[in-house]
Design a protein around this motif. Structure first.
Motif, PDB file in Angstrom:
ATOM      1  N   GLY A 338     -45.945 -65.496 -51.852  1.00 52.83           N
ATOM      2  CA  GLY A 338     -46.650 -64.254 -51.576  1.00 52.83           C
ATOM      3  C   GLY A 338     -45.782 -63.059 -51.919  1.00 52.83           C
ATOM      4  N   ILE A 339     -46.373 -62.067 -52.564  1.00 51.50           N
ATOM      5  CA  ILE A 339     -45.663 -60.839 -52.938  1.00 51.50           C
ATOM      6  C   ILE A 339     -46.417 -59.655 -52.351  1.00 51.50           C
ATOM      7  CG2 ILE A 339     -44.791 -59.428 -54.838  1.00 51.50           C
ATOM      8  CD1 ILE A 339     -44.847 -61.916 -56.591  1.00 51.50           C
ATOM      9  N   THR A 340     -45.693 -58.776 -51.659  1.00 45.68           N
ATOM     10  CA  THR A 340     -46.310 -57.614 -51.016  1.00 45.68           C
ATOM     11  C   THR A 340     -45.567 -56.346 -51.407  1.00 45.68           C
ATOM     12  OG1 THR A 340     -47.002 -58.940 -49.111  1.00 45.68           O
ATOM     13  CG2 THR A 340     -46.965 -56.555 -48.830  1.00 45.68           C
ATOM     14  N   LEU A 341     -46.315 -55.367 -51.873  1.00 46.67           N
ATOM     15  CA  LEU A 341     -45.786 -54.040 -52.165  1.00 46.67           C
ATOM     16  C   LEU A 341     -46.551 -53.035 -51.317  1.00 46.67           C
ATOM     17  CD1 LEU A 341     -44.060 -52.062 -53.881  1.00 46.67           C
ATOM     18  CD2 LEU A 341     -45.968 -52.008 -55.509  1.00 46.67           C
ATOM     19  N   ASN A 342     -45.825 -52.242 -50.525  1.00 44.64           N
ATOM     20  CA  ASN A 342     -46.495 -51.249 -49.682  1.00 44.64           C
ATOM     21  C   ASN A 342     -45.740 -49.931 -49.698  1.00 44.64           C
ATOM     22  OD1 ASN A 342     -44.525 -51.233 -47.328  1.00 44.64           O
ATOM     23  ND2 ASN A 342     -45.106 -53.386 -47.367  1.00 44.64           N
ATOM     24  N   ALA A 343     -46.477 -48.861 -49.477  1.00 46.03           N
ATOM     25  CA  ALA A 343     -45.883 -47.528 -49.446  1.00 46.03           C
ATOM     26  C   ALA A 343     -46.689 -46.652 -48.498  1.00 46.03           C
ATOM     27  CB  ALA A 343     -45.860 -46.909 -50.843  1.00 46.03           C
ATOM     28  N   SER A 344     -45.997 -45.729 -47.835  1.00 47.11           N
ATOM     29  CA  SER A 344     -46.638 -44.807 -46.894  1.00 47.11           C
ATOM     30  C   SER A 344     -46.078 -43.405 -47.100  1.00 47.11           C
ATOM     31  CB  SER A 344     -46.410 -45.248 -45.445  1.00 47.11           C
ATOM     32  OG  SER A 344     -46.942 -46.531 -45.211  1.00 47.11           O
ATOM     33  N   ILE A 345     -46.964 -42.420 -46.961  1.00 52.30           N
ATOM     34  CA  ILE A 345     -46.580 -41.012 -47.076  1.00 52.30           C
ATOM     35  C   ILE A 345     -47.041 -40.284 -45.819  1.00 52.30           C
ATOM     36  CG2 ILE A 345     -46.901 -38.871 -48.375  1.00 52.30           C
ATOM     37  CD1 ILE A 345     -47.338 -40.524 -50.858  1.00 52.30           C
ATOM     38  N   TYR A 346     -46.157 -39.443 -45.271  1.00 56.22           N
ATOM     39  CA  TYR A 346     -46.450 -38.683 -44.060  1.00 56.22           C
ATOM     40  C   TYR A 346     -46.183 -37.199 -44.353  1.00 56.22           C
ATOM     41  CZ  TYR A 346     -45.502 -43.390 -42.329  1.00 56.22           C
ATOM     42  OH  TYR A 346     -45.480 -44.757 -42.150  1.00 56.22           O
ATOM     43  N   HIS A 347     -47.228 -36.383 -44.309  1.00 54.08           N
ATOM     44  CA  HIS A 347     -47.071 -34.954 -44.580  1.00 54.08           C
ATOM     45  C   HIS A 347     -47.381 -34.158 -43.318  1.00 54.08           C
ATOM     46  CE1 HIS A 347     -46.945 -31.161 -46.676  1.00 54.08           C
ATOM     47  NE2 HIS A 347     -48.163 -30.854 -46.226  1.00 54.08           N
ATOM     48  N   ASP A 348     -46.359 -33.529 -42.747  1.00 53.10           N
ATOM     49  CA  ASP A 348     -46.518 -32.724 -41.538  1.00 53.10           C
ATOM     50  C   ASP A 348     -47.014 -31.334 -41.924  1.00 53.10           C
ATOM     51  OD1 ASP A 348     -45.677 -30.871 -39.287  1.00 53.10           O
ATOM     52  OD2 ASP A 348     -45.164 -32.820 -38.419  1.00 53.10           O
ATOM     53  N   LEU A 349     -48.210 -30.975 -41.431  1.00 55.94           N
ATOM     54  CA  LEU A 349     -48.815 -29.694 -41.783  1.00 55.94           C
ATOM     55  C   LEU A 349     -48.135 -28.521 -41.097  1.00 55.94           C
ATOM     56  CD1 LEU A 349     -52.577 -30.761 -41.614  1.00 55.94           C
ATOM     57  CD2 LEU A 349     -51.152 -30.509 -43.659  1.00 55.94           C
ATOM     58  N   ASP A 350     -47.479 -28.764 -39.964  1.00 55.81           N
ATOM     59  CA  ASP A 350     -46.801 -27.680 -39.247  1.00 55.81           C
ATOM     60  C   ASP A 350     -45.417 -27.410 -39.838  1.00 55.81           C
ATOM     61  OD1 ASP A 350     -48.955 -27.447 -37.383  1.00 55.81           O
ATOM     62  OD2 ASP A 350     -48.206 -29.264 -36.397  1.00 55.81           O
ATOM     63  N   LEU A 351     -44.648 -28.482 -40.090  1.00 56.16           N
ATOM     64  CA  LEU A 351     -43.312 -28.327 -40.660  1.00 56.16           C
ATOM     65  C   LEU A 351     -43.348 -28.142 -42.169  1.00 56.16           C
ATOM     66  CD1 LEU A 351     -41.414 -31.113 -38.675  1.00 56.16           C
ATOM     67  CD2 LEU A 351     -41.454 -28.662 -38.202  1.00 56.16           C
ATOM     68  N   LYS A 352     -44.501 -28.506 -42.786  1.00 57.53           N
ATOM     69  CA  LYS A 352     -44.645 -28.452 -44.243  1.00 57.53           C
ATOM     70  C   LYS A 352     -43.570 -29.298 -44.930  1.00 57.53           C
ATOM     71  CE  LYS A 352     -46.993 -23.968 -44.417  1.00 57.53           C
ATOM     72  NZ  LYS A 352     -47.279 -23.985 -42.964  1.00 57.53           N
ATOM     73  N   LYS A 353     -43.381 -30.515 -44.388  1.00 56.91           N
ATOM     74  CA  LYS A 353     -42.440 -31.467 -44.959  1.00 56.91           C
ATOM     75  C   LYS A 353     -43.105 -32.826 -45.113  1.00 56.91           C
ATOM     76  CE  LYS A 353     -38.163 -29.374 -43.189  1.00 56.91           C
ATOM     77  NZ  LYS A 353     -36.920 -29.619 -42.404  1.00 56.91           N
ATOM     78  N   THR A 354     -42.564 -33.618 -46.025  1.00 54.17           N
ATOM     79  CA  THR A 354     -43.155 -34.915 -46.335  1.00 54.17           C
ATOM     80  C   THR A 354     -42.097 -35.999 -46.285  1.00 54.17           C
ATOM     81  OG1 THR A 354     -44.802 -33.884 -47.783  1.00 54.17           O
ATOM     82  CG2 THR A 354     -44.444 -36.249 -48.039  1.00 54.17           C
ATOM     83  N   ASP A 355     -42.385 -37.071 -45.567  1.00 54.56           N
ATOM     84  CA  ASP A 355     -41.563 -38.277 -45.555  1.00 54.56           C
ATOM     85  C   ASP A 355     -42.312 -39.405 -46.242  1.00 54.56           C
ATOM     86  OD1 ASP A 355     -39.591 -36.966 -44.244  1.00 54.56           O
ATOM     87  OD2 ASP A 355     -39.846 -37.982 -42.318  1.00 54.56           O
ATOM     88  N   MET A 356     -41.573 -40.408 -46.714  1.00 50.41           N
ATOM     89  CA  MET A 356     -42.217 -41.538 -47.367  1.00 50.41           C
ATOM     90  C   MET A 356     -41.364 -42.792 -47.215  1.00 50.41           C
ATOM     91  SD  MET A 356     -41.554 -41.032 -51.455  1.00 50.41           S
ATOM     92  CE  MET A 356     -42.221 -42.683 -51.723  1.00 50.41           C
ATOM     93  N   VAL A 357     -42.006 -43.945 -47.372  1.00 51.00           N
ATOM     94  CA  VAL A 357     -41.309 -45.222 -47.309  1.00 51.00           C
ATOM     95  C   VAL A 357     -41.987 -46.165 -48.290  1.00 51.00           C
ATOM     96  CG1 VAL A 357     -42.742 -45.991 -45.363  1.00 51.00           C
ATOM     97  CG2 VAL A 357     -40.557 -47.111 -45.806  1.00 51.00           C
ATOM     98  N   ILE A 358     -41.192 -46.998 -48.945  1.00 51.08           N
ATOM     99  CA  ILE A 358     -41.723 -47.985 -49.884  1.00 51.08           C
ATOM    100  C   ILE A 358     -40.996 -49.302 -49.667  1.00 51.08           C
ATOM    101  CG2 ILE A 358     -40.124 -47.272 -51.712  1.00 51.08           C
ATOM    102  CD1 ILE A 358     -42.365 -47.994 -53.708  1.00 51.08           C
ATOM    103  N   GLY A 359     -41.739 -50.391 -49.725  1.00 52.39           N
ATOM    104  CA  GLY A 359     -41.146 -51.697 -49.477  1.00 52.39           C
ATOM    105  C   GLY A 359     -41.707 -52.763 -50.399  1.00 52.39           C
ATOM    106  N   LEU A 360     -40.886 -53.749 -50.719  1.00 50.17           N
ATOM    107  CA  LEU A 360     -41.284 -54.891 -51.534  1.00 50.17           C
ATOM    108  C   LEU A 360     -40.741 -56.148 -50.881  1.00 50.17           C
ATOM    109  CD1 LEU A 360     -42.501 -56.084 -54.178  1.00 50.17           C
ATOM    110  CD2 LEU A 360     -40.236 -55.765 -55.210  1.00 50.17           C
ATOM    111  N   ALA A 361     -41.594 -57.164 -50.749  1.00 52.80           N
ATOM    112  CA  ALA A 361     -41.169 -58.413 -50.106  1.00 52.80           C
ATOM    113  C   ALA A 361     -41.798 -59.600 -50.833  1.00 52.80           C
ATOM    114  CB  ALA A 361     -41.559 -58.428 -48.626  1.00 52.80           C
TER     115      ALA A 361
END
Length: 376
Positions: A338-361
């Motif tokens: 099994g191969i899994t690729l996932n990614a998430s993006i978080y954009h804070d509207l108050d701080l106007k900043k964006t975090d992200m994470v990406i993973g492969l397993a």
């Protein structure tokens, strides 16, 4: 490590004795293997980012008793992280699964935990799959046509009597009720609900301060629509709650709540015919959500959703408004890989900043029968 060297042979001898006493039983060797790479680019003030590349190897000898619906597993969990000399963690694994009926299973010892709990990130941090994978304690799981659940106690830290220490454990339960329709129908209305409680304290400690009990709950409605044979659209509208039930609270907020409406699209493609080059089952999941929180905290949830910081005890923000986007693509070969690729993006509207994470397993669990009965 020295204790583990003596422990495993004794346990395997016990399993062999049990196997000899039952005609409908057998042994098999299983070795779930996972390799992973995860890059968390977290720069907002709520948590810190990291990069981890490594592997997880869990060789176990399993004893299956077909006449009493009991499975006993004994082995070791080996975790390696790139950049660390030797192994990062070596942990014994012992599990007894008992199924008194087809729809319920009782587990004691090493649990079927981590992401298998299927808890939402505001209650259960998905990064624990990297740094706190193994759970030990008690677990009850159910699975029927209209109800599935997972209830467990994860005993995280044992208190040595009369020491300046504290016991720590988490009690949680997740339920999914199907109110209308089913997975094969056109529409399905479901009610997901869960709670998670984290406690630290203990009666045998020499400390008389910092006893803490934090609670979180969530519930809502989920409406799914099968647009075609391969595509399902889901709308979710849950509410999350938080309470500090400690005798003397030490958190920024005593209670809070959050709303998290989301839209999910799932595309599932079955494996092709044996004559084709590609015979993998493929699945793609897309999720868009809007997180709105007021005084929200969680002991085991992701800090990306909280109103406080993991590393800065002075930081707090009463309100959160955040857009989230997740994508997960999986492919499972008929050979078991099994191969899994996932990614998430978080954009804070108050701080106007964006975090992200990406993973492969990549994951595979080869199994070898050690007796004739286990091959059946």
């Amino acid at each position: 490590m020295p204790r583990l060297r003596y422990f495993l042979p004794l346990l395997l001898l016990t399993l062999a004795t049990a196997s000899a006493s039952s005609q409908n039983s057998g042994f098999y060797l299983e070795c779930p293997t996972t390799t992973f790479f995860r890059d968390a680019e977290f720069f907002m003030p709520f948590t810190k980012g990291y990069t981890a590349s490594g592997f997880r190897l869990q060789p176990t000898v399993n004893y299956l008793s077909t006449d009493s619906n009991v499975t006993i597993s004994a082995g070791v969990l080996l975790t390696g992280i790139a950049g660390v000399d030797g192994l990062w963690k070596v942990q014994p694994v012992v599990t007894i699964d008992y199924r008194p009926a087809r729809w319920v299973e009782l587990t004691m010892g090493t649990l079927h935990g981590s992401l298998e709990h299927k808890m939402p990130a505001p209650l259960y941090n998905p990064e624990r799959w990297i740094y706190s994978y193994q759970e030990n304690g008690l677990q009850i799981r159910t699975a029927t046509k209209h109800w599935e659940s997972d209830t467990w106690v994860d005993w995280e830290h044992f208190l040595e009597p009369w020491t300046p220490d504290q016991e720590r454990f988490t009690l949680a339960s997740r339920h999914l009720l199907t109110l209308l329709g089913d997975a094969d129908g056109k529409c399905m209305l479901q009610l997901p609900a869960a709670f998670s409680g984290s406690h630290r304290g203990g009666q045998f400690t020499t400390l008389d301060t910092c006893i803490e009990t934090l609670m979180n709950e969530y519930a809502g409605l989920s409406l799914s629509y099968n647009a075609c044979k391969t595509t399902t659209l889901t709308a979710e509208a849950p509410i999350f709650l938080y309470q500090n039930l400690s005798p003397t609270p030490h958190t920024h907020y005593l209670n809070g709540y959050a709303l998290y409406p989301s839209l999910v699209m799932n595309i599932s493609l079955p494996a092709r015919a044996a004559g084709d080059k590609s015979r993998a089952t493929k699945e793609l999941t897309l999720r868009l959500g809007f997180w709105q929180a007021h005084h929200y905290q969680s002991a085991r949830g992701s800090y990306l959703y909280q109103c406080v910081s993991w590393h800065d005890p002075l930081f707090q923000t009463p309100e959160r408004h955040m857009l989230t986007a997740d994508i997960a693509a999986t492919a499972k070969q008929r050979g078991g890989l099994g191969i899994t690729l996932n990614a998430s993006i978080y954009h804070d509207l108050d701080l106007k900043k964006t975090d992200m994470v990406i993973g492969l397993a990549m994951q595979i669990a080869p199994r070898v029968a050690l007796s004739n009965t286990a091959k059946q």
